[in-house]
Design an enzyme around this catalytic site. Structure first.
Site, PDB file in Angstrom:
ATOM      1  N   HIS A 129       0.800  -1.375   0.060  1.00  0.00           N
ATOM      2  CA  HIS A 129       0.058  -0.015   0.162  1.00  0.00           C
ATOM      3  C   HIS A 129       0.698   1.396   0.148  1.00  0.00           C
ATOM      4  O   HIS A 129       2.097   1.314   0.491  1.00  0.00           O
ATOM      5  CB  HIS A 129      -0.812   0.165   1.192  1.00  0.00           C
ATOM      6  CG  HIS A 129      -2.118  -1.109   1.073  1.00  0.00           C
ATOM      7  ND1 HIS A 129      -3.073  -0.731   0.197  1.00  0.00           N
ATOM      8  CD2 HIS A 129      -2.356  -1.865   2.059  1.00  0.00           C
ATOM      9  CE1 HIS A 129      -4.101  -1.631   0.634  1.00  0.00           C
ATOM     10  NE2 HIS A 129      -3.509  -2.462   1.449  1.00  0.00           N
ATOM     11  N   CYS A 197      -0.253   1.233  -5.804  1.00  0.00           N
ATOM     12  CA  CYS A 197      -1.326   2.006  -6.764  1.00  0.00           C
ATOM     13  C   CYS A 197      -0.730   3.461  -6.899  1.00  0.00           C
ATOM     14  O   CYS A 197       0.164   3.911  -6.288  1.00  0.00           O
ATOM     15  CB  CYS A 197      -2.707   2.100  -5.670  1.00  0.00           C
ATOM     16  SG  CYS A 197      -3.599   0.544  -5.757  1.00  0.00           S
ATOM     17  N   ARG A 206      -0.736   1.512 -11.710  1.00  0.00           N
ATOM     18  CA  ARG A 206       0.454   0.976 -10.883  1.00  0.00           C
ATOM     19  C   ARG A 206       1.686   1.540 -10.953  1.00  0.00           C
ATOM     20  O   ARG A 206       2.071   1.716 -12.129  1.00  0.00           O
ATOM     21  CB  ARG A 206       0.589  -0.514 -10.953  1.00  0.00           C
ATOM     22  CG  ARG A 206      -0.789  -1.204 -10.590  1.00  0.00           C
ATOM     23  CD  ARG A 206      -1.140  -1.224  -9.183  1.00  0.00           C
ATOM     24  NE  ARG A 206      -2.447  -2.186  -8.968  1.00  0.00           N
ATOM     25  CZ  ARG A 206      -3.669  -1.868  -8.990  1.00  0.00           C
ATOM     26  NH1 ARG A 206      -3.839  -0.410  -9.286  1.00  0.00           N
ATOM     27  NH2 ARG A 206      -4.542  -2.336  -8.512  1.00  0.00           N
TER      28      ARG A 206
END
Length: 231
Positions: A129, A197, A206
């Site tokens: 993340h 992300c 991405r």
């Protein structure tokens, strides 16, 4: 009518407060809880690995393929390695867990199922993340060519060096192919790919970083020079 408007106004204010609380939970509290859990996992792995065990000699050629420290793919969700990235700070150390499902990424950096293990020829592909749940790849866009990315396992240190970066569609899965971006080609080198992300707070694209294995050393020899500050 006035009463209905007043009630509607109160409901809208309440809804706004709930939304703000949810955003605070998502962006701040998940970082706190996941960050603590991930730090505890790192400490547990380090304690487990510090126990006396025979060292596995590194290959004479530091870029040669090596037998993985783990004989088989770990169970999903299990932590099996630690990632160190000096560019992210001297205290940066995050567990690598098997799997990239939502629950797996709450526990640390996820290892894409079926990709190489640390040091193996092929592509060690990782996901993390950029925001929430400890945000381990928050600074992924700060990485520069030549930066060290170090993976520690029970027996070895694997030092990779950043070679390239790219921004792709989530559907471009070729970035985690055994030879990055060359699906179907037989690998002859050991790669590491990090995905997150992009842009921040969005899953529209991405951000991808590719690194190539530079060296393999025994844990008994101490951390590699690139992690001298980490200890």
């Amino acid at each position: 009518m006035r009463r209905a408007v007043s009630v509607l106004g109160e409901l809208m204010v309440t809804a706004g407060v709930l939304v703000l609380l949810f955003v605070a939970w998502q962006l701040w509290w998940t970082d706190v809880t996941s960050g603590r859990a991930q730090a505890a996992t790192v400490a547990e792995l380090q304690q487990e690995w510090s126990a006396d065990r025979p060292a596995t000699p590194a290959p004479a050629d530091p870029a040669a393929p090596v037998a993985p420290d783990v004989d088989q793919t770990p169970p999903q969700g299990d932590a099996f390695a630690i990632l160190y990235v000096p560019r992210f700070g001297r205290d940066y150390a995050v567990p690598i867990v098997e799997g990239t499902a939502t629950d797996d990424l709450k526990e640390g950096i996820g290892h894409y199922d079926g990709t190489a293990m640390p040091g193996e020829v092929g592509n060690l592909a990782l996901a993390g993340h950029r925001v929430t749940y400890g945000k381990p790849f928050n600074l992924i866009a700060d990485l520069q060519d030549g930066d060290a990315v170090v993976v520690a396992t029970a027996d070895r240190w694997f030092t990779y060096r950043v070679r390239s970066e790219e921004i792709v569609s989530p559907r471009q899965v070729s970035v985690i192919a055994p030879v990055p971006d060359r699906p179907g080609e037989t690998p002859t080198e050991a790669w590491l790919t990090m995905t997150a992300c992009h842009p921040m707070h969005s899953a529209r694209q991405r951000y991808v970083v590719h690194a190539l294995l530079e060296s393999v050393t025994d844990r008994s020899a101490g951390p590699p020079a690139s992690l001298a500050a980490v200890g």
